[in-house]
Design a protein around this motif. Structure first.
Motif, mmCIF file in Angstrom:
data_model
loop_
_atom_site.group_PDB
_atom_site.id
_atom_site.type_symbol
_atom_site.label_atom_id
_atom_site.label_comp_id
_atom_site.label_asym_id
_atom_site.label_seq_id
_atom_site.Cartn_x
_atom_site.Cartn_y
_atom_site.Cartn_z
ATOM 1 N N ARG A 160 2.202 6.306 -2.513
ATOM 2 C CA ARG A 160 0.903 6.273 -1.831
ATOM 3 C C ARG A 160 -0.262 6.308 -2.804
ATOM 4 O O ARG A 160 -1.422 6.268 -2.402
ATOM 5 C CB ARG A 160 0.796 7.448 -0.855
ATOM 6 N N SER A 165 1.768 1.772 -5.138
ATOM 7 C CA SER A 165 1.427 1.852 -3.711
ATOM 8 C C SER A 165 1.205 0.475 -3.104
ATOM 9 O O SER A 165 1.335 0.309 -1.896
ATOM 10 C CB SER A 165 0.192 2.732 -3.504
ATOM 11 N N HIS B 141 -3.119 4.271 2.905
ATOM 12 C CA HIS B 141 -1.876 4.819 2.363
ATOM 13 C C HIS B 141 -1.567 4.255 0.988
ATOM 14 O O HIS B 141 -0.456 4.347 0.500
ATOM 15 C CB HIS B 141 -0.710 4.538 3.311
ATOM 16 N N THR B 142 -2.541 3.625 0.358
ATOM 17 C CA THR B 142 -2.321 3.064 -0.972
ATOM 18 C C THR B 142 -3.475 3.476 -1.870
ATOM 19 O O THR B 142 -4.366 4.220 -1.450
ATOM 20 C CB THR B 142 -2.290 1.514 -0.940
ATOM 21 N N ALA B 143 -3.434 2.992 -3.111
ATOM 22 C CA ALA B 143 -4.552 3.225 -4.025
ATOM 23 C C ALA B 143 -5.776 2.444 -3.572
ATOM 24 O O ALA B 143 -6.821 2.502 -4.191
ATOM 25 C CB ALA B 143 -4.157 2.816 -5.439
ATOM 26 N N GLY B 144 -5.652 1.708 -2.461
ATOM 27 C CA GLY B 144 -6.770 0.932 -1.943
ATOM 28 C C GLY B 144 -6.684 -0.508 -2.402
ATOM 29 O O GLY B 144 -5.861 -0.876 -3.225
#
Lengths: 195, 328
Positions: A160, A165, B141-144
């Motif tokens: 995440r 991610s 839910h990620t680094a963007g």
């Protein structure tokens, strides 16, 4: 007990382990990142070996943090650099500290990493190895084993944070390279504190 | 691996040495890895940087009307705080410095530490994070989202605003607006090869392509059979339009990834234009070529920015850099 010499011995041992495992770290990063973790950390810890000197544990760790930030690049340079700098700040200028004080400094370092990177346990990052290791060290347990267990637990996690991610569920089944390098740091720490 | 290099270890130094010789109007510090031009006293300056391998980004955009400094890192590795700080200090004109940062964890963290160093020295810093890549889903839910093609638009338009004498807060606001009005999507036909690694970042069969790629050799969102240019343009624009409704006047960047013939980029541009105009969207400004590359990757990215009159005027303002120049 930690003094300047033993702190430096920790960092030297860490640099040896990072160097020996550089190819493995890069291979882990190639699977789910951009394949430079081992190369970058090896360059960073070569700078630590050259520059991390001082008369107190705090001074040695601060110099190590600065060297990592200046030489590493990527995300791992600022994150590990902040870990050591925050730990150094907590130690102040005491010439030697007992294990309880050193444990508090490690906890301050972990807090700095989490503030800067924004990762919590379970995000598949270095924090998954650092956090259980810091807890185990404070309790007088086997911090190296705790870090290794934390590292292995990242294999089943979905990333995440960081570049892994972007892969979402395609990151499952791979050990996080940051957790792997964090486990090496605690393997090195235990090698100088348990004898 | 076949490359026009001496050794992977000297690649960045050798390339900067050539860049310095080719562009004597710019100051190139090969040892400290910074490319600068003289700031204008009392004006805002712009500093950008990131991993190498995306040329002409960023050093190719240093010059009047655009950046004041660029700090290239190792291939696909962010620059370090001391290097960014040296560039910031060198070009500070006393009115503040805007850091243009692509949204990758390493870039964001190293620029954040550099901003603290500048603050210690009394240099006011504003930071714009570019994150235009719609291929990254689930961005909470990620680094963007990743920063890709829109970086060129941010650097050009914010650079023009700084040239006009706007204050730091205004330049930063315009940069943020450009990013907010831009979306990108990329595809690859063949991955690039990092010289120090020696093998491609991923492998595609002769009849396969990768959808939703980034600019660092990381795999994309999905793999599919190779498609006609028309279908590739439609797939990319569907993803962009699903995220940001397209209407009115737009600027389109069809960007080559480093190993794509320009002829094919024009084929893509024709398909992108046809898709947009069939939906009542007017392509008012355009840019076609290699601007944000990924070493020798074959493929392209498509960036669409919804224009305003102000943004269009700032885009049209004179610029004189190694990779972008008009109007002077």
């Amino acid at each position: 007990m930690m003094d300047a010499a033993r702190t430096r011995a920790w960092l030297t041992a860490a640099a040896r382990l990072i160097n020996a495992n550089s190819g493995h770290l890069t291979a882990l990063d190639t699977a789910i990142g951009d394949g430079d973790h081992g190369l970058n950390l090896r360059r960073g810890f070569e700078a630590v070996t050259a520059e991390a000197t001082g008369d107190t544990p705090g001074a040695v760790l601060k110099a190590a943090g600065n060297a990592l930030i200046d030489a590493t690049g990527g995300a791992s340079g600022p994150l590990y650099g902040t870990f050591f700098r925050r730990a150094a700040k907590a130690l102040g200028d005491a010439p030697e500290v007992d294990d309880a004080v050193f444990a508090q400094a490690l906890a301050a370092g972990l807090a700095g990493v989490q503030t800067l990177g924004g990762a919590a346990e379970g995000d598949k990052t270095m924090v998954d190895a650092l956090a259980p290791a810091v807890t185990a060290f404070a309790a007088g347990g086997d911090a190296a084993a705790a870090a290794a267990n934390g590292r292995d637990a990242t294999e089943s996690m979905t990333a995440r944070k960081g570049r892994a991610s972007y892969l979402g569920e395609r990151s499952i089944g791979h050990i996080d390279p940051g957790a792997a390098s964090a486990a090496l740091l605690f393997q090195a720490l235990c090698s100088v504190t348990t004898d | 691996m076949k490359k026009l290099i001496n050794t992977p270890g000297t690649l960045l130094t050798d390339a900067l040495t050539g860049f310095a010789a080719a562009h004597p109007a710019l100051d190139v510090d090969v040892r400290r890895r910074i490319v600068t031009r003289a700031p204008t006293p009392g004006r805002v300056s712009l500093v950008s940087g990131g991993g190498s391998g995306h040329e002409p980004l960023h050093a190719g955009f240093v010059g009047p009307g655009m950046l004041h400094a660029a700090c290239p890192g190792e291939v696909f590795t962010s620059p370090v705080p001391g290097q960014i700080h040296a560039a910031t200090t060198a070009v500070s004109g006393g009115a503040g410095v805007l850091h243009v940062v692509k949204n990758y964890t390493g870039d964001v963290l190293n620029f954040a530490l550099a901003a603290e160093l500048a603050d210690d020295d009394g240099i006011e810093i504003a930071t714009v994070i570019v994150d235009d890549d719609v291929a990254v889903e689930d961005s909470t839910h990620t680094a963007g989202r990743r920063g890709t093609g829109a970086t060129v638009l941010v650097e050009k338009i914010a650079g023009a605003a700084a040239e006009n004498g706007e204050k730091l807060a205004v330049v930063a606001e315009i940069a943020t607006e450009v990013n907010a009005r831009s979306r990108s999507y990329g595809v690859a036909l063949r991955a690039g090869t990092v010289p120090a690694v020696g093998t491609p970042g991923f492998t595609l069969a002769e009849d396969e392509m990768e959808w939703g790629i980034g600019i660092h050799g990381e795999p994309g969102r999905r793999r599919g059979p190779i498609a006609p240019a028309r279908d590739i343009a439609a797939g990319a624009l569907d993803a962009i339009a699903a995220d940001m409704p397209l209407e009115g006047e737009v600027l389109v960047l069809v960007n080559g990834m480093g190993g794509t013939p320009l002829m094919e980029l024009y084929v893509m541009f024709a398909e992108v234009t046809a898709w947009l105009e069939a939906r009542g969207v007017r392509v008012a400004r355009s840019l076609v070529g290699d601007y944000v590359t990924s070493l020798d990757m074959t493929g392209c990215s498509i960036t669409v920015m919804r224009l305003t009159g102000t943004l269009r005027d700032l885009w049209d303002a004179p610029v004189e850099t190694p990779a972008l120049r008009w109007g002077r």
